[in-house]
Design a protein around this motif. Structure first.
Motif, PDB file in Angstrom:
ATOM      1  N   UNK A   1       0.777  -1.392   0.335  1.00  0.00           N
ATOM      2  CA  UNK A   1      -0.017   0.244  -0.053  1.00  0.00           C
ATOM      3  C   UNK A   1       1.104   0.922   0.250  1.00  0.00           C
ATOM      4  N   UNK A   2       2.361   1.238  -0.431  1.00  0.00           N
ATOM      5  CA  UNK A   2       3.084   2.563  -0.223  1.00  0.00           C
ATOM      6  C   UNK A   2       2.398   2.695  -2.056  1.00  0.00           C
ATOM      7  N   UNK A   3       2.227   4.375  -1.759  1.00  0.00           N
ATOM      8  CA  UNK A   3       2.094   5.181  -3.159  1.00  0.00           C
ATOM      9  C   UNK A   3       3.050   5.969  -3.194  1.00  0.00           C
ATOM     10  N   UNK A   4       4.021   6.941  -3.165  1.00  0.00           N
ATOM     11  CA  UNK A   4       4.347   7.556  -3.016  1.00  0.00           C
ATOM     12  C   UNK A   4       6.522   6.539  -2.168  1.00  0.00           C
ATOM     13  N   UNK A   5       7.138   6.569  -3.320  1.00  0.00           N
ATOM     14  CA  UNK A   5       8.844   6.171  -3.340  1.00  0.00           C
ATOM     15  C   UNK A   5       9.302   7.693  -3.177  1.00  0.00           C
ATOM     16  N   UNK A   6      10.272   7.948  -2.387  1.00  0.00           N
ATOM     17  CA  UNK A   6      10.967   8.613  -2.830  1.00  0.00           C
ATOM     18  C   UNK A   6      12.455   8.386  -2.603  1.00  0.00           C
ATOM     19  N   UNK A   7      13.151   8.406  -3.746  1.00  0.00           N
ATOM     20  CA  UNK A   7      14.969   7.670  -4.004  1.00  0.00           C
ATOM     21  C   UNK A   7      16.018   8.613  -3.151  1.00  0.00           C
ATOM     22  N   UNK A   8      17.009   8.520  -2.507  1.00  0.00           N
ATOM     23  CA  UNK A   8      17.589   9.039  -2.187  1.00  0.00           C
ATOM     24  C   UNK A   8      18.958   8.312  -2.876  1.00  0.00           C
TER      25      UNK A   8
END
Length: 222
Positions: A45-52
């Motif tokens: 259910x994760x709807x947004x990912x921030x890639x570092x």
């Protein structure tokens, strides 16, 4: 829910592949690690990912933009390595939710994120794994020889966290969360563990890890 993927490392142990592509783009069964991770996060259910990102960040960004994965993806770019704590602190400015997940950029697993999310500032842990046979001894004799991957009741950090946004103020601008905030929070009784038994978990640190994970990846992330 939102998640950060810590994908800025150089992946030195996977040289010479990582001389040409960043570790998150190293393929497992012809699909890059980071794409498997996004599929995993989406499942919970994760709807947004921030890639570092840092090392070869343009390749990671170009791949994910071209792939057009059905997920909102943003990037937090490090001009110089900030460590895991600094990376989370920088990327955390983009998060307005009360809490979020953090995933090391080389972890492939089926750990239940919904279970992890029940505790604030929690670390997902699995029983210590070993690649070697375990010997049970008595005096100077071996009485039992076990070929097993898990050592019971010794718990290791699985590289997946559920963190409250309030932790950001305590993170260093540069440095690892595992060496700074986590030990401090542990002393103060503010850090929690969620134990997972009988799960699949791989940290892709060697060519052998790639080979072993490839044989099970489609069962792990469906």
């Amino acid at each position: 829910m939102k998640a950060l993927i810590l994908a800025g490392g150089r992946g030195k142990r996977l040289k010479p592949i990582t001389d040409y592509v960043p570790k998150p783009l190293v393929p497992i069964k012809n699909i890059p690690i980071i794409e498997w991770q996004i599929k995993y996060l989406k499942k919970f259910g994760v709807n947004e990912v921030i890639v570092c990102t840092g090392y070869k960040q343009d390749m990671i960004e170009n791949y994910l933009n071209i792939k057009k994965i059905n997920m909102k993806i943003r990037f937090s770019i490090e001009d110089s390595p900030l460590g895991t704590g600094g990376a989370i602190k920088k990327a955390g400015k983009m998060i307005h939710d009360k809490s979020f997940f953090v995933l090391n950029g080389d972890v492939i697993t089926n750990i239940d994120l919904k279970q992890l999310s029940k505790k604030q500032n929690s670390i997902a842990s699995i029983e210590l794994q070993t690649k070697f046979g375990i010997l049970e001894t008595k005096d100077d004799k071996i009485i039992k020889f076990k070929e097993k991957k898990e050592i019971s009741d010794i718990w290791m950090n699985a590289g997946i966290y559920h963190l409250e946004k309030s932790i950001l103020k305590d993170l260093p601008l540069k440095g690892d969360i595992e060496k700074t905030v986590f030990p401090d929070y542990a002393k103060k009784g503010k850090l929690y563990i969620e134990k997972f038994r009988n799960v699949k978990w791989y940290s892709i640190d060697s060519f052998k890890d790639i080979e072993t994970c490839s044989s099970e990846i489609e069962k792990i992330i469906k």
